[in-house]
Design an enzyme around this catalytic site. Structure first.
Site, PDB file in Angstrom:
ATOM      1  N   GLY A  24       0.855  -1.201   0.000  1.00  0.00           N
ATOM      2  CA  GLY A  24       0.000   0.000   0.000  1.00  0.00           C
ATOM      3  C   GLY A  24       0.884   1.241   0.000  1.00  0.00           C
ATOM      4  O   GLY A  24       0.574   2.248   0.633  1.00  0.00           O
ATOM      5  N   GLY A  27      -0.429   4.668  -0.965  1.00  0.00           N
ATOM      6  CA  GLY A  27      -1.637   5.120  -0.244  1.00  0.00           C
ATOM      7  C   GLY A  27      -1.359   6.243   0.741  1.00  0.00           C
ATOM      8  O   GLY A  27      -0.206   6.627   0.993  1.00  0.00           O
ATOM      9  N   ASP A  28      -2.461   6.711   1.293  1.00  0.00           N
ATOM     10  CA  ASP A  28      -2.447   7.851   2.193  1.00  0.00           C
ATOM     11  C   ASP A  28      -1.606   7.640   3.458  1.00  0.00           C
ATOM     12  O   ASP A  28      -0.816   8.491   3.853  1.00  0.00           O
ATOM     13  CB  ASP A  28      -3.904   8.057   2.619  1.00  0.00           C
ATOM     14  CG  ASP A  28      -4.243   9.517   2.667  1.00  0.00           C
ATOM     15  OD1 ASP A  28      -3.777  10.245   1.767  1.00  0.00           O
ATOM     16  OD2 ASP A  28      -4.955   9.913   3.611  1.00  0.00           O
ATOM     17  N   ARG A  58       0.104  -1.725  -6.387  1.00  0.00           N
ATOM     18  CA  ARG A  58      -0.249  -2.080  -7.770  1.00  0.00           C
ATOM     19  C   ARG A  58       0.274  -1.088  -8.808  1.00  0.00           C
ATOM     20  O   ARG A  58       0.579  -1.452  -9.923  1.00  0.00           O
ATOM     21  CB  ARG A  58      -1.757  -2.211  -7.892  1.00  0.00           C
ATOM     22  CG  ARG A  58      -2.180  -3.646  -7.635  1.00  0.00           C
ATOM     23  CD  ARG A  58      -3.621  -3.811  -7.934  1.00  0.00           C
ATOM     24  NE  ARG A  58      -4.378  -2.802  -7.188  1.00  0.00           N
ATOM     25  CZ  ARG A  58      -5.665  -2.889  -6.892  1.00  0.00           C
ATOM     26  NH1 ARG A  58      -6.342  -3.933  -7.291  1.00  0.00           N
ATOM     27  NH2 ARG A  58      -6.282  -1.970  -6.217  1.00  0.00           N
ATOM     28  N   LYS A 167      -5.199  -1.012  11.844  1.00  0.00           N
ATOM     29  CA  LYS A 167      -6.623  -1.146  12.111  1.00  0.00           C
ATOM     30  C   LYS A 167      -7.405  -0.766  10.863  1.00  0.00           C
ATOM     31  O   LYS A 167      -6.823  -0.109  10.003  1.00  0.00           O
ATOM     32  CB  LYS A 167      -7.047  -0.282  13.292  1.00  0.00           C
ATOM     33  CG  LYS A 167      -6.931   1.225  13.023  1.00  0.00           C
ATOM     34  CD  LYS A 167      -7.452   2.011  14.170  1.00  0.00           C
ATOM     35  CE  LYS A 167      -8.928   2.308  14.069  1.00  0.00           C
ATOM     36  NZ  LYS A 167      -9.228   3.476  13.260  1.00  0.00           N
ATOM     37  N   LYS A 201       1.860   7.233  21.296  1.00  0.00           N
ATOM     38  CA  LYS A 201       1.873   8.652  21.693  1.00  0.00           C
ATOM     39  C   LYS A 201       2.608   8.798  23.026  1.00  0.00           C
ATOM     40  O   LYS A 201       2.405   7.991  23.937  1.00  0.00           O
ATOM     41  CB  LYS A 201       0.438   9.184  21.815  1.00  0.00           C
ATOM     42  CG  LYS A 201      -0.264   9.310  20.450  1.00  0.00           C
ATOM     43  CD  LYS A 201      -1.636   9.938  20.593  1.00  0.00           C
ATOM     44  CE  LYS A 201      -2.441   9.829  19.314  1.00  0.00           C
ATOM     45  NZ  LYS A 201      -2.292  10.937  18.390  1.00  0.00           N
ATOM     46  N   HIS A 259      -8.339   2.674  20.342  1.00  0.00           N
ATOM     47  CA  HIS A 259      -7.576   3.716  21.032  1.00  0.00           C
ATOM     48  C   HIS A 259      -8.087   3.953  22.463  1.00  0.00           C
ATOM     49  O   HIS A 259      -7.327   4.015  23.413  1.00  0.00           O
ATOM     50  CB  HIS A 259      -7.649   5.043  20.278  1.00  0.00           C
ATOM     51  CG  HIS A 259      -7.329   4.931  18.811  1.00  0.00           C
ATOM     52  ND1 HIS A 259      -6.383   4.067  18.328  1.00  0.00           N
ATOM     53  CD2 HIS A 259      -7.806   5.596  17.720  1.00  0.00           C
ATOM     54  CE1 HIS A 259      -6.314   4.196  17.005  1.00  0.00           C
ATOM     55  NE2 HIS A 259      -7.171   5.108  16.613  1.00  0.00           N
ATOM     56  N   LYS A 356     -16.986  12.977  16.718  1.00  0.00           N
ATOM     57  CA  LYS A 356     -16.498  13.861  15.653  1.00  0.00           C
ATOM     58  C   LYS A 356     -17.361  15.115  15.659  1.00  0.00           C
ATOM     59  O   LYS A 356     -18.484  15.107  16.167  1.00  0.00           O
ATOM     60  CB  LYS A 356     -16.617  13.167  14.301  1.00  0.00           C
ATOM     61  CG  LYS A 356     -15.820  11.856  14.243  1.00  0.00           C
ATOM     62  CD  LYS A 356     -14.969  11.761  13.009  1.00  0.00           C
ATOM     63  CE  LYS A 356     -14.136  10.505  12.999  1.00  0.00           C
ATOM     64  NZ  LYS A 356     -12.698  10.723  13.000  1.00  0.00           N
TER      65      LYS A 356
HETATM   66  C1  BG6 Z   1      -7.860   6.922  13.505  1.00  0.00           C
HETATM   67  C2  BG6 Z   1      -9.325   7.010  13.178  1.00  0.00           C
HETATM   68  O1  BG6 Z   1      -7.532   5.645  13.977  1.00  0.00           O
HETATM   69  O2  BG6 Z   1      -7.545   7.880  14.499  1.00  0.00           O
HETATM   70  C3  BG6 Z   1      -9.709   8.410  12.748  1.00  0.00           C
HETATM   71  O3  BG6 Z   1      -9.626   6.095  12.141  1.00  0.00           O
HETATM   72  C4  BG6 Z   1      -9.263   9.421  13.774  1.00  0.00           C
HETATM   73  O4  BG6 Z   1     -11.118   8.524  12.542  1.00  0.00           O
HETATM   74  C5  BG6 Z   1      -7.794   9.213  14.100  1.00  0.00           C
HETATM   75  O5  BG6 Z   1      -9.473  10.717  13.239  1.00  0.00           O
HETATM   76  C6  BG6 Z   1      -7.377  10.100  15.254  1.00  0.00           C
HETATM   77  O6  BG6 Z   1      -5.995  10.004  15.413  1.00  0.00           O
HETATM   78  P1  BG6 Z   1      -5.173  11.193  16.070  1.00  0.00           P
HETATM   79  O7  BG6 Z   1      -3.803  10.658  16.230  1.00  0.00           O
HETATM   80  O8  BG6 Z   1      -5.281  12.338  15.126  1.00  0.00           O
HETATM   81  O9  BG6 Z   1      -5.878  11.483  17.357  1.00  0.00           O
END
Ligand code: BG6
Length: 506
Positions: A24, A27-28, A58, A167, A201, A259, A356
């Site tokens: 990948g 990817g992002d 790919r 994940k 973190k 998390h 969110k």
């Molecule tokens: C990701 C989630 O695991 O963690 C996202 O899929 C979320 O939706 C992100 O925005 C938050 O991560 P952080 O490190 O910016 O708090």
């Protein structure tokens, strides 16, 4: 008791010769997080002296094209500006192999390429396979790697291999179990690194140091002295371009299952016997997760954001986001009351929330201690003393504040709450490394302490199974609404009010 911290201090920081293969690679995640993390490790001189990165995906790219793309990503996303001298070294370690994760013969070509990398450099590289792909490819990539001798079977030689899995790890208990079983067919559990970037973190790791390197907190860390705990993971962003993923998932699967529960487990574990044996912490986390009582229907709230304002800017409601199915009840906010039913925590309410489109981005764990009796202060403008609390702020500012009552200056005897503050940036004057830096380095060193074990994953899904049941179609559990840019639905306040508590104002 300093045994817990001793061995880690002496450990050599640099991992053995390693090749990191990223699936990948266009990817992002690779562009935003993995390449910047590896670059910053190079800048800090933490990488092995013999090291390479092999991008695989790919898209047909040459090594040169991959290097050029990587440079662009680093310019955009690295926490440090690109240093020409570091880049020159780093660039020479970047390679690319076009590969389709579902095509077996592509893995023969990958194996041959990796083996010629070793021969040319006369070096035996450990291999770290990073699956930055869609979860639907996790099993097939693991299977193909093992088939060409890079999975379980590699352990017969001097070279070692490991696989890092991002994940979401499953969608529910059953799918997580299935994924664990599939991965374990091709890699041993000791070779599987399930990443949860929150564990990388700094402030999350500091929970352990704070609790176990200070003599004063541990004796207070129990139902004897703690009134309740709040864990909040708040984000101001909406679902944005990830709506089609998020709509199938919801905040509970996206944040709480991983998390949030991981942070909670660290706050509540018993002292592990060592920080050097990965299983010693992970055993304790599993015990916490296993001791959480089944969550009652009345103790869960879900909600979706509507249109509103964040930082003065108008924002869409969830149903206006591109990719959200009409009529979707997927939660963008969830709040729950939990209770860990063991000797240390029984009876202590634990409130968790994640959402969110809240007013700001903040992740915080707050421990509220019991009220002091206020009788002595009656008649002196104090009817109730503020509760002492300890607030561990994980982000955006990293720090710990302790709220204590104190006497304001003046002739009258009064009590007012004040904060004792520790802020990372004031005390250490260093910018914290990104979570992925620490985790990639640990995976290269084969230190699994900050990675999630199979049973932890399964316990956290098991805990949430009843919640998903309440939210199934036909169960009539409401999905409430909240205005974008507010702190969630009123029903989440009511949940705490029922137990005589209030959410913290963050
Ligand atoms: C990701 C989630 O695991 O963690 C996202 O899929 C979320 O939706 C992100 O925005 C938050 O991560 P952080 O490190 O910016 O708090």
């Amino acid at each position: 008791m300093d045994g817990l911290f001793q061995e880690g201090e002496n450990r050599v920081l640099r991992p053995p010769s390693t090749g990191v293969v990223i699936f990948g690679a266009t990817g992002d995640l690779t562009q935003r997080k993995l390449l910047p993390a590896l670059y910053n490790l190079a800048a800090d001189d933490y990488l092995p002296s013999e090291f390479f990165i092999m991008g695989a995906s790919r898209t047909k790219l040459s090594d040169e094209e991959f290097r050029a793309r990587s440079r662009e990503s680093l310019e955009k996303f690295s926490r440090r500006p690109l240093d020409p001298a570091v880049w020159e070294q780093f660039e020479g370690k970047l390679f690319y192999q076009p590969l389709d994760g579902t095509t077996p013969k592509d893995f023969d070509a990958l194996r041959d390429r990796l083996s010629s990398m070793g021969k040319e450099r006369q070096e035996s590289f450990n291999l770290l396979f990073y699956l930055a792909t869609s979860p639907s490819h996790f099993s097939i990539v693991a299977e193909n790697l093992n088939r060409v001798g890079l999975g379980k079977s590699i352990k017969q030689g001097p070279q070692q291999s490991a696989i890092v899995v991002e994940k979401p790890f499953g969608f529910d208990l059953e799918s997580a179990k299935q994924l664990n079983a599939e991965l374990q067919r091709h890699f041993d559990e000791g070779q599987i690194y399930r990443i949860d970037h929150y564990l990388g973190k700094e402030t999350v790791q500091n929970i352990l140091v704070f609790r176990f390197a200070n003599g004063i907190f541990e004796p207070l860390w129990s139902r004897e002295h703690i009134d309740h705990i709040q864990v909040s993971v708040c984000e101001s962003i909406g679902v944005g371009s990830r709506a089609s993923y998020f709509d199938q998932s919801g905040i509970t699967r996206d944040i709480i299952q991983n998390h949030l529960l991981q942070m909670l487990a660290l706050v509540c574990i018993e002292p592990p016997y060592s920080l050097s044996d990965p299983d010693s912490i992970r055993d304790e986390k599993v015990k916490v997760l296993r001791s959480i009582k089944p969550i009652g229907r009345q103790d869960v709230i879900r909600a979706q954001y509507g249109p509103g304002f964040v930082d003065g800017a108008k924002v869409n409601g969830y149903h206006e986001e591109n990719g959200v199915l009409p009529g979707s009840t997927t939660e963008t906010y969830a709040a729950m009351r939990l209770e860990i039913d063991n000797w240390r925590w029984s009876g202590v309410p634990i409130y968790i929330r994640a959402g969110k489109r809240l007013p700001r981005r903040i992740t915080e764990i707050a421990i509220y201690f019991n009220h002091a009796p206020a009788a002595m202060f009656q008649g002196r403008l104090v009817s109730k003393l503020e509760q002492n609390y300890l607030a561990i702020q994980v982000q955006p500012e990293e720090g710990i504040s302790f709220c204590i009552n104190s006497k304001p200056p003046g002739p009258r005897m009064r009590a007012k709450s004040v904060l004792m503050d520790f802020q990372y940036h004031d005390s250490f004057a260093l910018s914290s490394p990104e979570a992925y830096e620490r985790l990639l380095l640990d995976a290269m060193k084969r230190d699994a302490t900050l990675f999630t074990r199979n049973d932890e994953i399964e316990e956290s899904w098991a805990l949430l199974e009843p919640v998903f049941g309440y939210w199934q179609k036909g169960q009539d559990t409401p999905a409430y609404g909240y205005e974008g840019g507010t702190w969630g639905p009123k029903e989440a306040d009511d949940l705490l009010a029922r137990y005589g508590h209030k959410w913290r104002l963050l």
